[in-house]
Design a protein around this motif. Structure first.
Motif, mmCIF file in Angstrom:
data_model
loop_
_atom_site.group_PDB
_atom_site.id
_atom_site.type_symbol
_atom_site.label_atom_id
_atom_site.label_comp_id
_atom_site.label_asym_id
_atom_site.label_seq_id
_atom_site.Cartn_x
_atom_site.Cartn_y
_atom_site.Cartn_z
ATOM 1 N N ARG A 108 4.201 0.791 13.872
ATOM 2 C CA ARG A 108 3.385 -0.096 13.051
ATOM 3 C C ARG A 108 3.571 -1.527 13.552
ATOM 4 O O ARG A 108 4.661 -2.078 13.480
ATOM 5 C CB ARG A 108 3.785 0.047 11.586
ATOM 6 N N LEU A 109 2.489 -2.090 14.062
ATOM 7 C CA LEU A 109 2.547 -3.424 14.640
ATOM 8 C C LEU A 109 1.851 -4.412 13.719
ATOM 9 O O LEU A 109 0.703 -4.205 13.334
ATOM 10 C CB LEU A 109 1.892 -3.423 16.026
ATOM 11 N N ARG A 110 2.571 -5.476 13.356
ATOM 12 C CA ARG A 110 2.038 -6.477 12.431
ATOM 13 C C ARG A 110 1.927 -7.829 13.131
ATOM 14 O O ARG A 110 2.910 -8.564 13.220
ATOM 15 C CB ARG A 110 2.955 -6.615 11.219
ATOM 16 N N PRO A 111 0.755 -8.170 13.625
ATOM 17 C CA PRO A 111 0.593 -9.486 14.261
ATOM 18 C C PRO A 111 0.440 -10.581 13.211
ATOM 19 O O PRO A 111 -0.056 -10.346 12.109
ATOM 20 C CB PRO A 111 -0.692 -9.348 15.077
ATOM 21 N N ALA A 112 0.859 -11.787 13.592
ATOM 22 C CA ALA A 112 0.509 -12.968 12.810
ATOM 23 C C ALA A 112 -0.949 -13.284 13.124
ATOM 24 O O ALA A 112 -1.586 -12.578 13.902
ATOM 25 C CB ALA A 112 1.423 -14.123 13.202
ATOM 26 N N VAL A 113 -1.496 -14.321 12.520
ATOM 27 C CA VAL A 113 -2.853 -14.731 12.861
ATOM 28 C C VAL A 113 -2.888 -14.971 14.370
ATOM 29 O O VAL A 113 -1.988 -15.595 14.936
ATOM 30 C CB VAL A 113 -3.265 -15.997 12.079
ATOM 31 N N MET A 114 -3.896 -14.425 15.048
ATOM 32 C CA MET A 114 -3.929 -14.461 16.513
ATOM 33 C C MET A 114 -4.845 -15.558 17.051
ATOM 34 O O MET A 114 -5.845 -15.909 16.421
ATOM 35 C CB MET A 114 -4.351 -13.101 17.068
ATOM 36 N N PHE A 115 -4.501 -16.053 18.230
ATOM 37 C CA PHE A 115 -5.321 -17.056 18.888
ATOM 38 C C PHE A 115 -5.523 -16.671 20.344
ATOM 39 O O PHE A 115 -4.760 -15.899 20.924
ATOM 40 C CB PHE A 115 -4.685 -18.447 18.795
ATOM 41 N N GLY A 116 -6.582 -17.236 20.932
ATOM 42 C CA GLY A 116 -6.919 -16.984 22.334
ATOM 43 C C GLY A 116 -8.328 -17.479 22.593
ATOM 44 O O GLY A 116 -9.040 -17.867 21.662
ATOM 45 N N PRO A 117 -8.764 -17.479 23.845
ATOM 46 C CA PRO A 117 -10.127 -17.926 24.149
ATOM 47 C C PRO A 117 -11.157 -17.153 23.330
ATOM 48 O O PRO A 117 -11.071 -15.935 23.201
ATOM 49 C CB PRO A 117 -10.255 -17.625 25.648
ATOM 50 N N ASP A 118 -12.115 -17.882 22.749
ATOM 51 C CA ASP A 118 -13.184 -17.277 21.941
ATOM 52 C C ASP A 118 -12.651 -16.538 20.716
ATOM 53 O O ASP A 118 -13.241 -15.548 20.271
ATOM 54 C CB ASP A 118 -14.034 -16.322 22.796
#
Length: 285
Positions: A130-140
């Motif tokens: 179970r993978l829980r990312p934080a709010v993600m950022f990146g191009p577009d």
């Protein structure tokens, strides 16, 4: 995520309701890459998409309910269905993408459904990662890119609350790296991983960093969450709401990794800073 899996030497099958849209993103001549149609509500299509695979990643998500497509139907029922079918096919690996802060006991329908989704996946596929990312950022992306566009246009920027919500943004490339690693990780690896960036920011601080990078002078004005909820209620009547109740709920709570849960370091990944990628994100804003 697909590209990272391919770089790891893994043959990938991308299952979606609209495979032509997915195919258009990638090189038509790409090897070890297959696109198939699969509606998560159709057990036959999901089973066919999973057939012959050693592992699967559930990356399905929903941020706004519409008709019978609800948080319950997608984050709970669909998650359970995919995990069960993956288990039935004898699959060895299963990664379920959730999110930091997911809580089955939350008063938020969205946050609660994400938490319940983790529980049903664990019950259906005990060894699931179970993978829980934080709010993600990146191009577009749909986080910093829209903010940079608004900052470029507005001399006065209304903030969520007083701008005190703490955020620990994760670079999408690092999250994809983590997923690829989890698909290949030995069973001794942690079954739950929280992916967050190296820095924690107050929401207002992050806005100021974006404005400084764009060399824009903007006045950031506090706006009560009650007003945001009212705006989200009005916006919900529009075909493409610009503000949703889910967004407001998420911005009302800190989005920071727990010190008690393994993170990027567990997988040997050094997380990327917002400042390292920000120039690419705001380019053209």
């Amino acid at each position: 995520m697909v590209r990272r899996l391919q770089e790891s030497g893994i043959s990938v099958r991308v299952a979606s309701r609209h495979p032509d849209r997915s195919r258009a993103i990638f090189d038509a001549n790409a090897t070890k890459l297959q696109f198939v149609r699969a509606d998560v509500q159709d057990d036959g299509e999901v089973r066919a998409a999973l057939a012959g695979c050693d592992g699967a990643v559930n990356a399905i998500s929903l941020y706004a309910e519409q008709g019978s497509t609800t948080f319950e139907s997608i984050h709970v029922q669909a998650a359970r269905r995919i995990a069960q079918l993956a288990r039935e096919t004898g699959m060895q690996r299963f990664v379920h993408i959730s999110g930091i802060g997911s809580d089955p006991n939350s008063s938020s329908k969205y946050i609660s459904a994400r938490g319940q989704g983790e529980l049903v996946v664990k019950a259906a596929f005990p060894n699931a990662k179970r993978l829980r990312p934080a709010v993600m950022f990146g191009p577009d992306d749909r986080f910093l890119k829209p903010l940079s566009v608004l900052i470029s246009r507005l001399p006065i920027f209304p903030m969520f609350g007083k701008g005190e919500t703490r955020l620990q943004p994760a670079f999408v490339g690092d999250v994809a790296h983590a997923i690829a690693d989890l698909m290949q990780a030995p069973d001794t690896k942690a079954n739950a991983v929280e992916c967050a960036g190296p820095d924690i920011y107050a929401y207002k601080e992050l806005l100021e960093i974006v404005a400084d990078a764009m060399r824009k002078r903007v006045q950031f004005v506090p706006m009560p969450f009650a007003a945001w909820y009212a705006l989200a209620r009005i916006s919900s009547w529009l075909p493409n709401p610009q503000v949703t109740r889910t967004q407001v709920e998420l911005m009302e709570i800190d989005n920071v990794a727990s010190s008690k849960t393994p993170g990027f370091s567990e997988l040997g990944i050094r997380p990327t800073s917002v400042k390292d990628v920000l120039p690419k994100i705001i380019c053209g804003s």
